[in-house]
Structures are given as C-alpha cells and as structure tokens.
Motif scaffolding. Structure first.
Motif, PDB file in Angstrom:
ATOM      1  N   ARG A 268      -3.286  -6.670  -0.473  1.00  0.00           N
ATOM      2  CA  ARG A 268      -2.229  -5.666  -0.295  1.00  0.00           C
ATOM      3  C   ARG A 268      -2.189  -5.175   1.145  1.00  0.00           C
ATOM      4  O   ARG A 268      -1.108  -4.933   1.693  1.00  0.00           O
ATOM      5  N   HIS A 269      -3.352  -5.037   1.774  1.00  0.00           N
ATOM      6  CA  HIS A 269      -3.410  -4.603   3.177  1.00  0.00           C
ATOM      7  C   HIS A 269      -2.677  -5.614   4.062  1.00  0.00           C
ATOM      8  O   HIS A 269      -1.865  -5.240   4.928  1.00  0.00           O
ATOM      9  N   ALA A 270      -2.959  -6.892   3.847  1.00  0.00           N
ATOM     10  CA  ALA A 270      -2.296  -7.946   4.629  1.00  0.00           C
ATOM     11  C   ALA A 270      -0.792  -7.947   4.380  1.00  0.00           C
ATOM     12  O   ALA A 270       0.014  -8.145   5.302  1.00  0.00           O
ATOM     13  N   ILE A 273       0.806  -5.066   6.304  1.00  0.00           N
ATOM     14  CA  ILE A 273       0.845  -5.385   7.742  1.00  0.00           C
ATOM     15  C   ILE A 273       1.995  -6.346   8.035  1.00  0.00           C
ATOM     16  O   ILE A 273       2.757  -6.177   8.998  1.00  0.00           O
ATOM     17  N   LYS A 274       2.143  -7.343   7.180  1.00  0.00           N
ATOM     18  CA  LYS A 274       3.219  -8.340   7.352  1.00  0.00           C
ATOM     19  C   LYS A 274       4.591  -7.689   7.255  1.00  0.00           C
ATOM     20  O   LYS A 274       5.545  -8.121   7.912  1.00  0.00           O
ATOM     21  N   MET A 275       4.689  -6.625   6.457  1.00  0.00           N
ATOM     22  CA  MET A 275       5.960  -5.906   6.291  1.00  0.00           C
ATOM     23  C   MET A 275       6.198  -4.902   7.418  1.00  0.00           C
ATOM     24  O   MET A 275       7.216  -4.219   7.451  1.00  0.00           O
ATOM     25  N   GLY A 276       5.242  -4.827   8.348  1.00  0.00           N
ATOM     26  CA  GLY A 276       5.381  -3.877   9.453  1.00  0.00           C
ATOM     27  C   GLY A 276       4.991  -2.461   9.084  1.00  0.00           C
ATOM     28  O   GLY A 276       5.344  -1.503   9.781  1.00  0.00           O
ATOM     29  N   LYS A 277       4.246  -2.309   8.007  1.00  0.00           N
ATOM     30  CA  LYS A 277       3.844  -0.970   7.552  1.00  0.00           C
ATOM     31  C   LYS A 277       2.372  -0.724   7.915  1.00  0.00           C
ATOM     32  O   LYS A 277       1.502  -0.619   7.053  1.00  0.00           O
ATOM     33  N   GLU A 278       2.111  -0.644   9.253  1.00  0.00           N
ATOM     34  CA  GLU A 278       0.731  -0.468   9.710  1.00  0.00           C
ATOM     35  C   GLU A 278       0.128   0.848   9.216  1.00  0.00           C
ATOM     36  O   GLU A 278      -1.044   0.905   8.826  1.00  0.00           O
ATOM     37  N   MET A 279       0.899   1.925   9.273  1.00  0.00           N
ATOM     38  CA  MET A 279       0.383   3.227   8.859  1.00  0.00           C
ATOM     39  C   MET A 279       0.033   3.222   7.371  1.00  0.00           C
ATOM     40  O   MET A 279      -1.020   3.718   6.958  1.00  0.00           O
ATOM     41  N   ARG A 283      -3.676   3.725   5.742  1.00  0.00           N
ATOM     42  CA  ARG A 283      -3.877   4.775   4.733  1.00  0.00           C
ATOM     43  C   ARG A 283      -4.498   4.192   3.457  1.00  0.00           C
ATOM     44  O   ARG A 283      -5.458   4.737   2.903  1.00  0.00           O
ATOM     45  N   LEU A 284      -3.953   3.073   2.991  1.00  0.00           N
ATOM     46  CA  LEU A 284      -4.447   2.457   1.764  1.00  0.00           C
ATOM     47  C   LEU A 284      -5.898   2.016   1.921  1.00  0.00           C
ATOM     48  O   LEU A 284      -6.720   2.211   1.015  1.00  0.00           O
ATOM     49  N   LYS A 285      -6.227   1.445   3.075  1.00  0.00           N
ATOM     50  CA  LYS A 285      -7.590   0.971   3.313  1.00  0.00           C
ATOM     51  C   LYS A 285      -8.576   2.130   3.295  1.00  0.00           C
ATOM     52  O   LYS A 285      -9.637   2.059   2.656  1.00  0.00           O
ATOM     53  N   GLN A 286      -8.231   3.217   3.968  1.00  0.00           N
ATOM     54  CA  GLN A 286      -9.124   4.378   4.032  1.00  0.00           C
ATOM     55  C   GLN A 286      -9.355   4.975   2.643  1.00  0.00           C
ATOM     56  O   GLN A 286     -10.489   5.252   2.248  1.00  0.00           O
ATOM     57  N   VAL A 362       2.697   3.469  -4.444  1.00  0.00           N
ATOM     58  CA  VAL A 362       2.309   2.100  -4.099  1.00  0.00           C
ATOM     59  C   VAL A 362       3.038   1.642  -2.837  1.00  0.00           C
ATOM     60  O   VAL A 362       2.436   1.083  -1.913  1.00  0.00           O
ATOM     61  N   ASP A 363       4.339   1.886  -2.777  1.00  0.00           N
ATOM     62  CA  ASP A 363       5.149   1.420  -1.648  1.00  0.00           C
ATOM     63  C   ASP A 363       4.689   2.016  -0.321  1.00  0.00           C
ATOM     64  O   ASP A 363       4.798   1.374   0.727  1.00  0.00           O
ATOM     65  N   PHE A 364       4.191   3.251  -0.355  1.00  0.00           N
ATOM     66  CA  PHE A 364       3.834   3.932   0.895  1.00  0.00           C
ATOM     67  C   PHE A 364       2.325   4.023   1.131  1.00  0.00           C
ATOM     68  O   PHE A 364       1.859   4.859   1.900  1.00  0.00           O
ATOM     69  N   GLY A 365       1.563   3.156   0.447  1.00  0.00           N
ATOM     70  CA  GLY A 365       0.156   3.004   0.776  1.00  0.00           C
ATOM     71  C   GLY A 365      -0.781   4.072   0.257  1.00  0.00           C
ATOM     72  O   GLY A 365      -1.912   4.194   0.748  1.00  0.00           O
ATOM     73  N   PHE A 366      -0.350   4.812  -0.725  1.00  0.00           N
ATOM     74  CA  PHE A 366      -1.249   5.823  -1.296  1.00  0.00           C
ATOM     75  C   PHE A 366      -2.078   5.254  -2.448  1.00  0.00           C
ATOM     76  O   PHE A 366      -3.147   5.781  -2.748  1.00  0.00           O
ATOM     77  N   ARG A 367      -1.586   4.187  -3.053  1.00  0.00           N
ATOM     78  CA  ARG A 367      -2.302   3.574  -4.174  1.00  0.00           C
ATOM     79  C   ARG A 367      -2.118   2.060  -4.168  1.00  0.00           C
ATOM     80  O   ARG A 367      -1.086   1.552  -3.716  1.00  0.00           O
ATOM     81  N   LEU A 368      -3.121   1.377  -4.714  1.00  0.00           N
ATOM     82  CA  LEU A 368      -2.975  -0.054  -4.970  1.00  0.00           C
ATOM     83  C   LEU A 368      -1.960  -0.269  -6.092  1.00  0.00           C
ATOM     84  O   LEU A 368      -1.734   0.634  -6.907  1.00  0.00           O
ATOM     85  N   PRO A 369      -1.373  -1.459  -6.179  1.00  0.00           N
ATOM     86  CA  PRO A 369      -0.432  -1.738  -7.276  1.00  0.00           C
ATOM     87  C   PRO A 369      -1.044  -1.550  -8.666  1.00  0.00           C
ATOM     88  O   PRO A 369      -0.321  -1.341  -9.638  1.00  0.00           O
ATOM     89  N   SER A 370      -2.370  -1.577  -8.761  1.00  0.00           N
ATOM     90  CA  SER A 370      -3.017  -1.376 -10.068  1.00  0.00           C
ATOM     91  C   SER A 370      -2.695  -0.013 -10.663  1.00  0.00           C
ATOM     92  O   SER A 370      -2.787   0.176 -11.878  1.00  0.00           O
ATOM     93  N   ALA A 371      -2.307   0.959  -9.813  1.00  0.00           N
ATOM     94  CA  ALA A 371      -1.959   2.293 -10.320  1.00  0.00           C
ATOM     95  C   ALA A 371      -0.772   2.231 -11.276  1.00  0.00           C
ATOM     96  O   ALA A 371      -0.634   3.078 -12.166  1.00  0.00           O
TER      97      ALA A 371
END
Length: 667
Positions: A268-270, A273-279, A283-286, A362-371
């Motif tokens: 999901r992190h990759a 990044i590919k979608m240009g959503k670095e922030m 956030r998701l990684k942290q 999920v879309d904005f990096g607060f949770r993995l898709p598993s949520a």
C-alpha cells in the motif's frame, strides 16, 4: 442447563394459543420465514416466549433500538428465570467514530466512552453461548458488527481443575494473553491479583470472582469468592475462564497477522507513492508501524479491530464474525425480529454508511485497506446466516410479506378482550373546535389525548391554544432537549397534564392505557408520517383503553387512509365477534412497569427513569468538579438505559471540556 422453562401466572388466551401452535408447527415443518402479525396489546412477547419454550432452541431476538431491547430483556428475564437470558447492545455511552473530512483537511480521532456494565453483559452473552444451550440473547442491531472470531474466543479460554498441574506464573501468563490485566490495587472487571498462593480473577461476565489456590505446580482449590469481602461463596471442582475481551488471538495468529500487515503495508505504501500521495504514504507507514510495535510488545493495540481480518485469517472482502456466528455451534437455533418493519431496514442500511467513512480513511493514508473489513454485515450476508426466523410486527414491511409468502400468522384477538379503537374521519373545517370538545370529553373520564401535528410551529401554537382553553397541554418535537423530553414524557405518564402535542410520537414509545384519544391533523398529507404503517401504529396508542378512539382530520381519503381504515375495521370486527361469542366485556388494562435489576441505580437513577438532580452551573472555580459530575451522571443515565439523556449529557460534557480548556489557557 436443560430445557427452557416458562414461568408465568398467565395462560395463553385470545389468539395466542392459535398463533403459538401455528408458529411452532411452522418451524418444525421446516418453514424458514414466518411473520407474527400481532396487533398492539395482543401479547406478542408472551407468544414469542411460549414458542421458544415449545421449540426448546437457543434464540436470538433482534430489537430495533436499545430501549425496546431493554424492555424485552426485562420481560424474558421474568419469563425464564432458570435459563440464560442475555443482553447484547452497543457498549458505548457515546461514540465518535474515526473519520477524515478531506474538504476541510480534518481528521477526527475515535472518541468513545465504553459502558463497562454493558460490556460485561455482552461478554456474559457470548460466554453463555459458548458454555450452555438454554440461551436467549436479546440484541440490538449491533449484533451484525464485527466482534472477533468465536473460535478464538473458545480456544483461548482457560480450563482449571483441582489436582491439575499449573504454576502461578503459567496461569498469570495465560490470563494476560486473553486480555486480563494484573492489578494489585483495584480488583475490578478484567483484572487479576496475586495473593500468596492464590490467584484472584475478576471475570467480566460474572458478579463474583474466582480464586485459584496453587501449591507449587498443583491447583489445590478453586473457589467462587465475593469480589469485595473475599469471602468464599462456593468451592468448585473445575472452572472455565473466558477472555476479558472479544478480540483475542493466539501467539501464532498474532505473529502471522503481523507478517501479513507488514507485507500489505509495503504494497500500500508503494501504491500511494506511485499515485503521488507522499504525505499519505508517510502517514500510513508511521501509524501502522506503531501499531505493529504495540502488537509485538503488548499483543494488543488501539484500533485492533481494524486488523481483525489478519487475526481471523480472513481474505480481503470476506465478512467478519459477529454475534450470529456464536450461535453456529448449535445444530439449530431460532431467530426472532421484533418490530421487524423498523429493524430490518436498519440492518439493510448499516453497511453503506460505514463503508463510505472508512474508505476516506484508507484513501488518505490513515488506515490500511484491511480496515474496510472491520464492518457490519451486508444485508445478503445477514440473510445467509438466518436460521428459522419469525418476524414480529403489527405492520409487517414489504420484505417480510414477500419472503414469508403465505406464512403469516395473525394475532388479532387480545387476551384482555380490548378491541381496536374506533376511527372516524372528520373534515378539517372547524377541526380545532371539534378537537377541543373531544379532548374535554375524554378529560372528564380521566383520559389523556395525543395530538399529532405536521410542523413544529403548529405543535407549539396548538399547545398554547389548548392552554388558553384551560386544558393542561405540553408539546414535544425534535427541538426539545433530551433532558426536557424525558421529563415531559414522565409527567404525561403521571397525569400531570392531559394533552401531548407532537409530530412523530411513535419514536417516543408511548404506551399508556390512559390514552383514550388519538387525533391526527393533516391525515390526508400522504407521506412518511401519514402512511399506512404510521396511521395504524399511532392509532394503536389508543388500543389499550376500552373507550379508545382515533380521529383523522382530513378532507379526502388517501390510499393510506383507505387501507388503514379497512385493516383496522377488519380487525375490530373480528375482535368484537370473538368477544360476543365468549361473553367478554373489554376493560382498560392496568399496566405495570417491568424493572430490570441489572440496571437499577441505588442513588440518582432507576430503570427508564431520569436524574433527580439538576445539572450544576459551571464557574471558573468549580469547572473541573462540574465536568466530573456531568460525566458521572452521563454514565449513570446510560446504565439506566436512558440513552437519549446520556447523549444530551455527553454533548454538555463536550461543552464543559471546551470551557475548561479555555479557562486553562486564560490562567
């Protein structure tokens, strides 16, 4: 733990014997869906209890809201004192789900207050379902939400037996794995303590505690003890200790879950990044790595339910486990859906709202898709889990009528002999003067009146007009605060005023035999509050009074009015014919409130009551004390199952906390 035994001073009467027999034989004949069409006051609950006793199957009863669930729970506890009657509703006093609003870049962290008492009752319900067969669970729609795997719940329980080998360290370690916490200071639900050779355990599903006495490597005694005095109440040969939480997992499951979380995080992190959503990726990684660290060190993390798919070994999109899965251990069980015309649309609507909120996270990096897989059931999933099911309603909805086909069992004749109220349609010309005369007519007989208006302004104006005419009146609508609404309903039940004017009085659960007149203004305004179901349901509020009558003020008969009149007249003719044949003279019933001992409060509240103390006024000096007092009152209101009052107190608590922050900054 044997058969269901119904205890009651009453015997089935009216249409009840016929309905009990038909529903029982229907289930035995393999009919999967039946509907009990029971009019208001016909004793549907007693019929349900008799069917349960006859079939002797574990039963799940679904109710559309917490208050109705509490009333059913109280009644079934009285009917089946020797069996396990349990209560399963949402355990939140208040709940603000985690959410993200992209328009304003606002992240809302999950905020909730768990009612520990209701949490204990939920755990008691699942424990009973794991341990015995004579179980009735009364549940709200929360029963379709994820509560973790019942297999893990069963597998993680601890079996202790006199003479078996187990050290104190081994028992302590196993208790920690099933979410118990060691606490030598406070002995409360979900805690354990070590005292000499003893391990004392306060299980969350029992009123009493367990004491395991261990000498070296051997269990020498197992006691049931009083949690406060420590006095021994009984000595046991063996005992099962069930998890303190529903979300539990073995070490192997947790390890496998962490590995899968890491893999999915990398993917999901990759992707972000590919979608240009670095922030979002950062956030998701942290956030996820922090949760992984907590799982590794403590075996638990905040929001663990969002990783439940990994813990349970489910595939993406696969439904989560819910309360219905706890019933699957039985070869067969029974489902009853009370007020099905309200409950089923609620079940149908739960998934979409939950999905939309979680998709943002999920879309904005607060949770993995598993949520997304920590969710309520979809309606088709709910349907697939249903066993033999009885829908119960005075006005069944289209779904029930469709899936049941000809399997509709009517319960029209009341045991009391009371008939459906007379219904008349009156022109809107001169309607208020006519209504005043009818109100006074019923007032002279000591009866009360419900008046339904179409707008808040009309309700207020009518109340003022009736008051000018020396008729004690109050109005009720959504602008009235919960505290005041509860007090108004209490005073109406006590007879402190004669007329209650409202808009949608069905939601208030008014069920008072002294209501002799129901007046519906604008009855020909076809719509939600003037449809067939609503007209029949609100007319039923006068059905517990022998002289009850209903007036529809209208200048035309809409299709809804025509159908409602035909149906009520049909029922009335059947009821009158029965009374004539059996020489019955209807009498207004004397209704008593059923108390729920589990929720009685010794001080400020009682079941379905309200707080006797007024809320204090906050000042700079007392603001912290006021905050603490309001929070305590909120919890007491929720314990008393007065959820509207609890919600009002919650809102006031938020205001006080904001004031407290402001005061702190000024200092």
């Amino acid at each position: 733990m044997g058969r269901f035994k119904l205890v009651s001073n009453f015997k089935p009467a009216g249409d009840q014997p016929k309905a009990i027999e038909a529903l029982t034989q229907g289930v035995l004949a393999g009919k999967k869906r039946q509907t009990l069409l029971g009019v208001t006051g016909s004793g549907k609950t007693f019929t349900m209890a008799n069917v349960i006793e006859r079939l002797n199957k574990p039963t799940l009863i679904l109710s559309p809201n917490k208050v109705l669930a509490a009333q059913l729970y109280a009644e079934f506890k009285q009917f089946f004192p020797e069996n396990a009657v349990e209560y399963f509703i949402s355990y939140y006093d208040y709940y603000q789900p985690e959410a993200y609003i992209p328009q304003t870049d606002t992240y809302i962290e999950k905020d909730s207050a768990v009612n520990e008492h209701i949490d204990k009752l939920r755990l008691k319900a699942t424990t009973s379902l794991t341990a015995r067969k004579d179980v009735i669970v009364v549940a709200s729609v929360s029963c379709i939400y994820n509560i973790g795997s019942p297999d893990s719940f069963r597998e993680m329980r601890i079996y202790v037996k006199k003479g078996s080998e187990m050290t104190r360290a081994q028992l302590s370690g196993r208790l920690i794995k099933i979410q118990y916490h060691r606490d030598e200071m406070e002995f409360i639900s979900g805690r354990f303590r070590l005292r000499g050779p003893n391990v004392d355990i306060m299980t969350p599903y029992s009123q009493n505690a367990l004491r395991i006495e261990i000498a070296g490597k051997t269990i020498v005694h197992i006691y049931e003890i009083h949690p406060v005095t420590g006095n021994v109440l009984a000595e046991l040969e063996e005992a099962w200790i069930y998890p303190a939480k529903h979300f539990v997992a073995t070490d192997e499951d947790t390890y496998n879950a962490i590995e899968q979380i890491r893999r999915d995080l990398a993917l999901r992190h990759a992707e972000l990044i590919k979608m240009g959503k670095e922030m979002e990726a950062y956030r998701l990684k942290q956030r996820t790595e922090y949760d992984i660290e907590m799982l590794l060190t403590a075996g638990f993390c905040s929001g663990i339910e969002n990783y439940s798919r990994y813990m349970d070994g489910r595939k993406a999109g696969e439904r989560p486990s819910c309360l219905l899965d706890y019933f699957k251990r039985y070869d067969d069980f029974l489902m009853m859906v009370d007020e099905s015309h309200v409950a089923l649309p609620q079940v149908r609507g739960m998934f979409n709202g939950d999905r939309a909120r979680k998709q943002m996270l999920v879309d904005f990096g607060f949770r993995l898709p598993s949520a997304l897989d920590n969710r309520p059931l979809k309606f088709d999933e709910f349907e697939s889990l249903l066993p033999s099911t009885v829908f119960v309603s005075a006005t069944p909805g289209p779904y029930e009528l469709t899936v049941c086909g000809n399997n509709i069992v009517e319960q029209v004749i009341r045991p009391t002999g009371l008939v459906d109220p007379k219904v008349m349609v009156h022109s809107t010309t001169g309607q208020i003067d006519h209504l005043v005369d009818k109100i006074n007519e019923h007032k002279e007989k000591g009866e009360r009146t419900l008046v339904l208006a179409l707008t808040k302004k009309t309700a207020e104006d009518l109340s003022a007009y009736f008051t000018e005419k020396n008729i004690k009146t109050r109005y009720l609508h959504s602008d009235i605060e919960s505290l005041d609404r509860v007090e108004i309903l209490k005073e109406f039940r006590q007879g402190k005023f004669d007329v209650l004017v409202g808009i949608n009085l069905l939601r208030e659960g008014i069920d008072i035999p002294q209501v002799g007149l129901v007046a519906i203004l604008g009855a020909d305004n076809e719509g939600f509050l003037r449809n067939t179901t609503t007209l029949i349901q609100i007319s039923g509020r006068a059905a517990r009074n022998a002289g009850g009558e209903v007036i529809l003020y209208a200048d035309r008969k809409t299709d809804s009015i025509k159908y409602a009149l035909n149906e009520m007249n049909r029922r009335r003719k059947l009821q009158e014919a029965y009374n004539k044949e059996h020489h019955i003279t209807p009498k207004t019933i004397q209704k008593t409130e059923v108390e729920i001992k589990e929720f009685e409060q010794q001080t400020k509240t009682s079941a379905f009551g309200i707080l006797s103390e007024t809320l204090p006024i906050p000042t700079i000096k007392n603001i912290k004390a006021v905050e603490k007092d309001i929070e305590e009152q909120m919890r007491q209101a929720a314990d008393a199952l007065n959820f509207e009052l609890a919600a009002e107190l919650r809102d006031r608590l938020f205001e006080i906390r904001q004031m407290s922050v402001t005061v702190g900054k000024k200092k």
